[in-house]
Design an enzyme around this catalytic site. Structure first.
Site, short mmCIF file in Angstrom:
data_model
loop_
_atom_site.label_atom_id
_atom_site.label_comp_id
_atom_site.label_asym_id
_atom_site.label_seq_id
_atom_site.Cartn_x
_atom_site.Cartn_y
_atom_site.Cartn_z
N TRP A 1 0.81 -1.21 0.00
CA TRP A 1 0.00 0.00 0.00
C TRP A 1 0.85 1.27 0.00
O TRP A 1 0.31 2.37 0.05
CB TRP A 1 -0.93 0.01 1.21
CG TRP A 1 -0.24 -0.37 2.49
CD1 TRP A 1 0.53 0.43 3.28
CD2 TRP A 1 -0.27 -1.65 3.12
NE1 TRP A 1 0.98 -0.26 4.37
CE2 TRP A 1 0.51 -1.55 4.30
CE3 TRP A 1 -0.88 -2.86 2.83
CZ2 TRP A 1 0.69 -2.62 5.17
CZ3 TRP A 1 -0.69 -3.92 3.69
CH2 TRP A 1 0.08 -3.81 4.84
N GLU B 1 -4.99 1.66 5.93
CA GLU B 1 -5.08 2.31 7.23
C GLU B 1 -6.24 1.75 8.05
O GLU B 1 -6.12 1.55 9.26
CB GLU B 1 -5.23 3.83 7.07
CG GLU B 1 -3.97 4.53 6.58
CD GLU B 1 -2.81 4.43 7.55
OE1 GLU B 1 -3.05 4.16 8.75
OE2 GLU B 1 -1.67 4.62 7.11
N GLN C 1 -5.55 -1.70 14.99
CA GLN C 1 -5.58 -2.80 15.96
C GLN C 1 -5.24 -4.15 15.34
O GLN C 1 -5.65 -5.19 15.84
CB GLN C 1 -6.96 -2.89 16.63
CG GLN C 1 -7.37 -1.64 17.37
CD GLN C 1 -6.57 -1.40 18.62
OE1 GLN C 1 -6.05 -2.31 19.22
NE2 GLN C 1 -6.45 -0.14 19.00
N LEU D 1 -10.06 -10.43 10.19
CA LEU D 1 -9.39 -9.21 10.66
C LEU D 1 -10.02 -8.66 11.93
O LEU D 1 -9.39 -7.90 12.65
CB LEU D 1 -9.45 -8.13 9.57
CG LEU D 1 -8.52 -8.33 8.37
CD1 LEU D 1 -8.78 -7.27 7.32
CD2 LEU D 1 -7.06 -8.31 8.80
N TYR E 1 -6.82 10.61 13.00
CA TYR E 1 -5.60 9.95 12.53
C TYR E 1 -5.71 9.52 11.07
O TYR E 1 -4.82 9.81 10.25
CB TYR E 1 -5.28 8.71 13.39
CG TYR E 1 -4.33 7.80 12.66
CD1 TYR E 1 -2.98 8.13 12.58
CD2 TYR E 1 -4.78 6.67 11.98
CE1 TYR E 1 -2.10 7.34 11.85
CE2 TYR E 1 -3.92 5.88 11.25
CZ TYR E 1 -2.58 6.23 11.19
OH TYR E 1 -1.72 5.46 10.45
N ASP F 1 -0.69 7.63 15.66
CA ASP F 1 -1.30 6.35 16.04
C ASP F 1 -0.60 5.83 17.29
O ASP F 1 0.18 6.56 17.93
CB ASP F 1 -1.23 5.36 14.88
CG ASP F 1 0.18 4.88 14.59
OD1 ASP F 1 1.15 5.47 15.14
OD2 ASP F 1 0.34 3.90 13.84
N CYS G 1 11.23 1.04 17.90
CA CYS G 1 10.79 1.52 19.21
C CYS G 1 9.64 0.64 19.70
O CYS G 1 8.51 1.09 19.90
CB CYS G 1 10.37 2.98 19.12
SG CYS G 1 10.17 3.79 20.73
N CYS H 1 17.10 0.06 20.90
CA CYS H 1 17.61 1.43 21.03
C CYS H 1 18.91 1.63 20.24
O CYS H 1 19.15 2.73 19.73
CB CYS H 1 17.82 1.77 22.49
SG CYS H 1 16.27 1.75 23.45
N CYS I 1 18.21 2.83 16.72
CA CYS I 1 17.29 3.95 16.58
C CYS I 1 18.00 5.19 16.04
O CYS I 1 19.01 5.63 16.61
CB CYS I 1 16.64 4.28 17.91
SG CYS I 1 15.47 5.65 17.80
#
Length: 361
Positions: free
Chosen positions: A29, A41, A46, A84, A126, A144, A199, A206, A209
Site C-alpha cells: 500500500w 489504514e 488494531q 481481521l 488519525y 497512532d 521503538c 535502542c 534507533c
C-alpha cells in the site's frame, strides 16, 4: 528535548527520513493511491501487518476500486474482511465508499482535505491525516499508537519515573512540532515505521534507533510501561462445540443487534459445566484488545440437542461467510478450512512483530 532549536530539528528530521529511506519495509500500500492508503489504514487499526497483507491482497482483487466496493453487497464485504476482526471498520468502509460513489459518480473523487475526509464514516483524526499527508502531501501530523509511544519516550522529562503527562496528552501538538512539511507523508510513515520496527513496546532496539541521541527513555521506564500494560489485560475461559457432518460444519450467526461482531458466523458457545463429561478436542488461545481467551473446543454429535439456532454449512461455502476471527482459527485448527500463509509471513517467519495499537504498524 522540550526545546528544540531549528538547526537541531532539521538534524533530527534528516536523521529519521534518511533512516526511513534506507530501512522502510516494502509494503503493497506504499503508493500515492488514496483508495489503497485508505484501505490499508482501516485494516491496520488494531491489527498486525502480517495479518493484513493477505487480506489486503484478496480484498483488492475482489474490490479493485471504490466503485466496485460500493456496488458489493455488505455480506460479501464482511466475508472478505473475515479474520481481521473489528467488523465495524468494514461496515464503515463500505458505507464511505457508497457515499463517495453517490457524491462523485465513480467514487474515485476522494476528498483531498482533512475536513472532507473526516466527513466520511470510519475516518477520524488519525486516518484523515494519514490519507491526506501520504496521498495528497497535506502537512498534517498523523498520530497512532506507534507514534504515541515514540513521542512519549522522546519527551520523557529527566528525573521523572513515569512518562511525562504532556507527552501523552499533547502528542498531536508534539507531532506537529516535529513534522517535516517538505515530506509530510514520508515523515508520518517514518514515525510509524520507527514505532513498529525499532521503538517496540517490550524490547525497543535502542541501538538501531536514528533518534537515540535525542531520546530520554531508559530500561527502568520500560519496566513501568510493561507492568501497566500487563495490569490492563483480562482473562476469560470459553468453550465452543465443533459439530461436523459429512462435508459440513454447524455454525450459528450472531444477532444483528449484538454489541460486537453483529451478524458474524461462529461455532456454538457451550456452558462451562464440569458435569458434561465431554473431552476436549483441542485448546487454543485467542486475544482481542485487552482480553486473553483460553478456548476449549469439544466435539459435539451432529444430532445433539445443543445445536439450536444455527445451520449446517458446507466446507466449500464456509470461506464465503463473514466468520469471527476465533471461528476461523478453530476451523483451521480442526482442518475444516485450509490455512493460507501470506508471502510476507513466509519471508518473515519468526520476526518480532508489532503491538496491537493501531495505525500503520
Amino acid at each position: 528535548m522540550d526545546n528544540i532549536s531549528c538547526r537541531r530539528l532539521e538534524t533530527l528530521q534528516r536523521a529519521l527520513l534518511g533512516w526511513y529511506d534506507l530501512h522502510q519495509r516494502s509494503l503493497p500500500w506504499r503508493s500515492s493511491n488514496p483508495y489503497h492508503i485508505w484501505l490499508s489504514e482501516i485494516m491496520l487499526q488494531q491489527t498486525r501487518v502480517a495479518a493484513v497483507l493477505e487480506h489486503y491482497r484478496v480484498f483488492l482483487e475482489r474490490f479493485p476500486t471504490v466503485a466496485a466496493l460500493a456496488a458489493a453487497p455488505q455480506e460479501k464485504v464482511l466475508a472478505a474482511w473475515s479474520g481481521l476482526g473489528y467488523y465495524r471498520r468494514a461496515r464503515a468502509l463500505h458505507q464511505a465508499a457508497r457515499e463517495m460513489t453517490a457524491a462523485g459518480g465513480s467514487g474515485e473523487g476522494f476528498p483531498k482535505t482533512l475536513a472532507g475526509l473526516r466527513r466520511l464514516p470510519g475516518i477520524g483524526r488519525y486516518t484523515s491525516a494519514a490519507i491526506a499527508s501520504i496521498a495528497f502531501g497535506v502537512a498534517a501530523p498523523a498520530v497512532d499508537g506507534n507514534v504515541t509511544r515514540v513521542l512519549s519516550r522522546l519527551f520523557v522529562r529527566p528525573g521523572r519515573r513515569q512518562l511525562a503527562p504532556a507527552a501523552l496528552d499533547d502528542s498531536w501538538v508534539l507531532a506537529e512540532s516535529l513534522l517535516d512539511p517538505r515530506r509530510p507523508g514520508d515523515w508520518n510513515q517514518a514515525m510509524m515505521e520507527l514505532g513498529a520496527t525499532v521503538c517496540l513496546p517490550r524490547a525497543p532496539l535502542c541501538g538501531a534507533c536514528p533518534l537515540k541521541q535525542w531520546c530520554e527513555w531508559s530500561p527502568e521506564r520500560g519496566q513501568t510501561e510493561r507492568r501497566a500494560a500487563t495490569a490492563r489485560r483480562r482473562k476469560r475461559l470459553v468453550t465452543y462445540g465443533l459439530a461436523l457432518r459429512k462435508s459440513s460444519a454447524y455454525l450459528v450467526r450472531r444477532p444483528p443487534e449484538a454489541r460486537v461482531m453483529a451478524g458474524m458466523w461462529e461455532l456454538p458457545e457451550l456452558p462451562r459445566s464440569p458435569a458434561t463429561g465431554r473431552k476436549a478436542a483441542f485448546k487454543l488461545r485467542h486475544a482481542i484488545t485487552t482480553t486473553d481467551y483460553q478456548v476449549t473446543v469439544v466435539t459435539v454429535s451432529h444430532d445433539s440437542p445443543r445445536l439450536e439456532g444455527g445451520r449446517w454449512v458446507s466446507r466449500r461455502r464456509i470461506s464465503e461467510l463473514p466468520l469471527t476471527g476465533l471461528a476461523r482459527k478453530i476451523l483451521r485448527r480442526a482442518g475444516v478450512m485450509q490455512f493460507q500463509v501470506s508471502s510476507f509471513e513466509k519471508l518473515n517467519s519468526g520476526a518480532v512483530r508489532i503491538p496491537p495499537s493501531g495505525g500503520s504498524s
